[in-house]
Motif scaffolding. Structure first.
Motif, PDB file in Angstrom:
ATOM      1  N   UNK A   1       0.836  -1.199   0.000  1.00 23.12           N
ATOM      2  CA  UNK A   1       0.000   0.000   0.000  1.00 23.12           C
ATOM      3  C   UNK A   1       0.872   1.251   0.000  1.00 23.12           C
ATOM      4  N   UNK A   2       1.850   1.280   0.898  1.00 26.42           N
ATOM      5  CA  UNK A   2       2.709   2.453   1.030  1.00 26.42           C
ATOM      6  C   UNK A   2       3.512   2.750  -0.211  1.00 26.42           C
ATOM      7  N   UNK A   3       4.013   1.713  -0.864  1.00 30.95           N
ATOM      8  CA  UNK A   3       4.814   1.920  -2.073  1.00 30.95           C
ATOM      9  C   UNK A   3       3.974   2.557  -3.184  1.00 30.95           C
ATOM     10  N   UNK A   4       2.715   2.143  -3.285  1.00 34.83           N
ATOM     11  CA  UNK A   4       1.833   2.722  -4.301  1.00 34.83           C
ATOM     12  C   UNK A   4       1.413   4.128  -3.915  1.00 34.83           C
ATOM     13  N   UNK A   5       1.030   4.315  -2.658  1.00 31.15           N
ATOM     14  CA  UNK A   5       0.580   5.639  -2.202  1.00 31.15           C
ATOM     15  C   UNK A   5       1.710   6.660  -2.307  1.00 31.15           C
ATOM     16  N   UNK A   6       2.928   6.244  -1.993  1.00 28.45           N
ATOM     17  CA  UNK A   6       4.087   7.138  -2.112  1.00 28.45           C
ATOM     18  C   UNK A   6       4.585   7.251  -3.546  1.00 28.45           C
ATOM     19  N   UNK A   7       3.906   6.597  -4.480  1.00 29.23           N
ATOM     20  CA  UNK A   7       4.215   6.642  -5.903  1.00 29.23           C
ATOM     21  C   UNK A   7       5.643   6.186  -6.204  1.00 29.23           C
ATOM     22  N   UNK A   8       6.093   5.175  -5.472  1.00 28.10           N
ATOM     23  CA  UNK A   8       7.398   4.592  -5.723  1.00 28.10           C
ATOM     24  C   UNK A   8       8.563   5.350  -5.121  1.00 28.10           C
ATOM     25  N   UNK A   9       8.295   6.439  -4.393  1.00 28.46           N
ATOM     26  CA  UNK A   9       9.394   7.225  -3.838  1.00 28.46           C
ATOM     27  C   UNK A   9       9.962   6.621  -2.558  1.00 28.46           C
ATOM     28  N   UNK A  10       9.240   5.721  -1.922  1.00 31.21           N
ATOM     29  CA  UNK A  10       9.720   5.045  -0.716  1.00 31.21           C
ATOM     30  C   UNK A  10       9.793   3.559  -0.998  1.00 31.21           C
ATOM     31  N   UNK A  11      10.923   2.951  -0.705  1.00 33.11           N
ATOM     32  CA  UNK A  11      11.101   1.523  -0.926  1.00 33.11           C
ATOM     33  C   UNK A  11      10.212   0.734   0.021  1.00 33.11           C
ATOM     34  N   UNK A  12       9.722  -0.406  -0.459  1.00 31.40           N
ATOM     35  CA  UNK A  12       8.845  -1.243   0.347  1.00 31.40           C
ATOM     36  C   UNK A  12       9.547  -1.738   1.599  1.00 31.40           C
ATOM     37  N   UNK A  13      10.852  -1.982   1.512  1.00 37.61           N
ATOM     38  CA  UNK A  13      11.564  -2.501   2.684  1.00 37.61           C
ATOM     39  C   UNK A  13      11.651  -1.445   3.795  1.00 37.61           C
ATOM     40  N   UNK A  14      11.725  -0.164   3.441  1.00 36.38           N
ATOM     41  CA  UNK A  14      11.729   0.907   4.445  1.00 36.38           C
ATOM     42  C   UNK A  14      10.381   0.999   5.142  1.00 36.38           C
ATOM     43  N   UNK A  15       9.315   0.907   4.360  1.00 34.23           N
ATOM     44  CA  UNK A  15       7.969   0.951   4.928  1.00 34.23           C
ATOM     45  C   UNK A  15       7.768  -0.234   5.861  1.00 34.23           C
ATOM     46  N   UNK A  16       8.222  -1.396   5.417  1.00 35.06           N
ATOM     47  CA  UNK A  16       8.109  -2.617   6.213  1.00 35.06           C
ATOM     48  C   UNK A  16       8.880  -2.483   7.526  1.00 35.06           C
ATOM     49  N   UNK A  17      10.090  -1.988   7.463  1.00 35.14           N
ATOM     50  CA  UNK A  17      10.927  -1.831   8.653  1.00 35.14           C
ATOM     51  C   UNK A  17      10.300  -0.861   9.654  1.00 35.14           C
ATOM     52  N   UNK A  18       9.808   0.263   9.156  1.00 37.74           N
ATOM     53  CA  UNK A  18       9.180   1.251  10.043  1.00 37.74           C
ATOM     54  C   UNK A  18       7.918   0.665  10.675  1.00 37.74           C
ATOM     55  N   UNK A  19       7.148  -0.096   9.896  1.00 38.14           N
ATOM     56  CA  UNK A  19       5.944  -0.727  10.440  1.00 38.14           C
ATOM     57  C   UNK A  19       6.313  -1.694  11.563  1.00 38.14           C
ATOM     58  N   UNK A  20       7.345  -2.500  11.355  1.00 37.72           N
ATOM     59  CA  UNK A  20       7.746  -3.457  12.390  1.00 37.72           C
ATOM     60  C   UNK A  20       8.248  -2.755  13.650  1.00 37.72           C
ATOM     61  N   UNK A  21       8.966  -1.653  13.490  1.00 40.06           N
ATOM     62  CA  UNK A  21       9.388  -0.872  14.655  1.00 40.06           C
ATOM     63  C   UNK A  21       8.176  -0.281  15.364  1.00 40.06           C
TER      64      UNK A  21
END
Length: 154
Positions: free
Chosen positions: A54-74
């Motif tokens: 969801x985040x990768x699409x909403x951010x229009x590819x400007x944020x890597x999925x692994x960064x979103x995943x890492x922040x979510x886990x934290x």
């Protein structure tokens, strides 16, 4: 107007004209079987992958999925996963002029997290996005690390 961003050989195409901006949510929050339970199962079993897609699409590819995943886990470790996921729900709503329903974004994720993630997945899929991209890339990455070619022994 289409905008394309290349994210590791996967094109994320932004097509705001596919669905009218103020039409509202395509499916309800509790429509978990609207796509054959696919989005709900991903959200229930792998919520970090779901929010990454969801985040990768909403951010229009400007944020890597692994960064979103890492922040979510934290955020999940500290018990504020609902705030982070609600923030992305708010970004999605703002992008498409969707109503804040049934509750404010953060509270929707606090009380019905999996259903909210599944609804966001279905919404993006209805707008023509491939929401499973980040999950597939994660699995491909894991498989490449586990299955290595045998070195030649001489």
């Amino acid at each position: 107007m289409n905008t394309q961003v290349d994210v590791e050989n996967v094109d994320v195409v932004i097509k705001p004209s596919m669905v009218p901006a103020h039409q509202g949510w395509q499916t309800s929050l509790c429509d978990c079987f609207g796509d054959g339970c696919e989005s709900f199962c991903l959200s229930a079993w792998f919520p970090w992958l779901s929010i990454s897609c969801i985040g990768e699409i909403v951010d229009q590819g400007s944020t890597e999925w692994c960064c979103i995943c890492f922040i979510y886990l934290i955020a999940a470790y500290f018990g504020v996963w609902w705030a982070y996921a609600g923030w992305y729900r708010g970004k999605l709503r703002a992008q498409y002029g969707l109503p804040e329903s049934p509750l404010p974004d953060c509270l929707t994720h606090l009380f019905c997290h999996w259903c909210a993630l599944a609804q966001e997945h279905r919404e993006l899929a209805a707008r023509g996005y491939n929401v499973g991209t980040a999950g597939r890339r994660w699995l491909q990455y894991r498989l490449r690390r586990v299955v290595r070619p045998q070195s030649r022994l001489r």
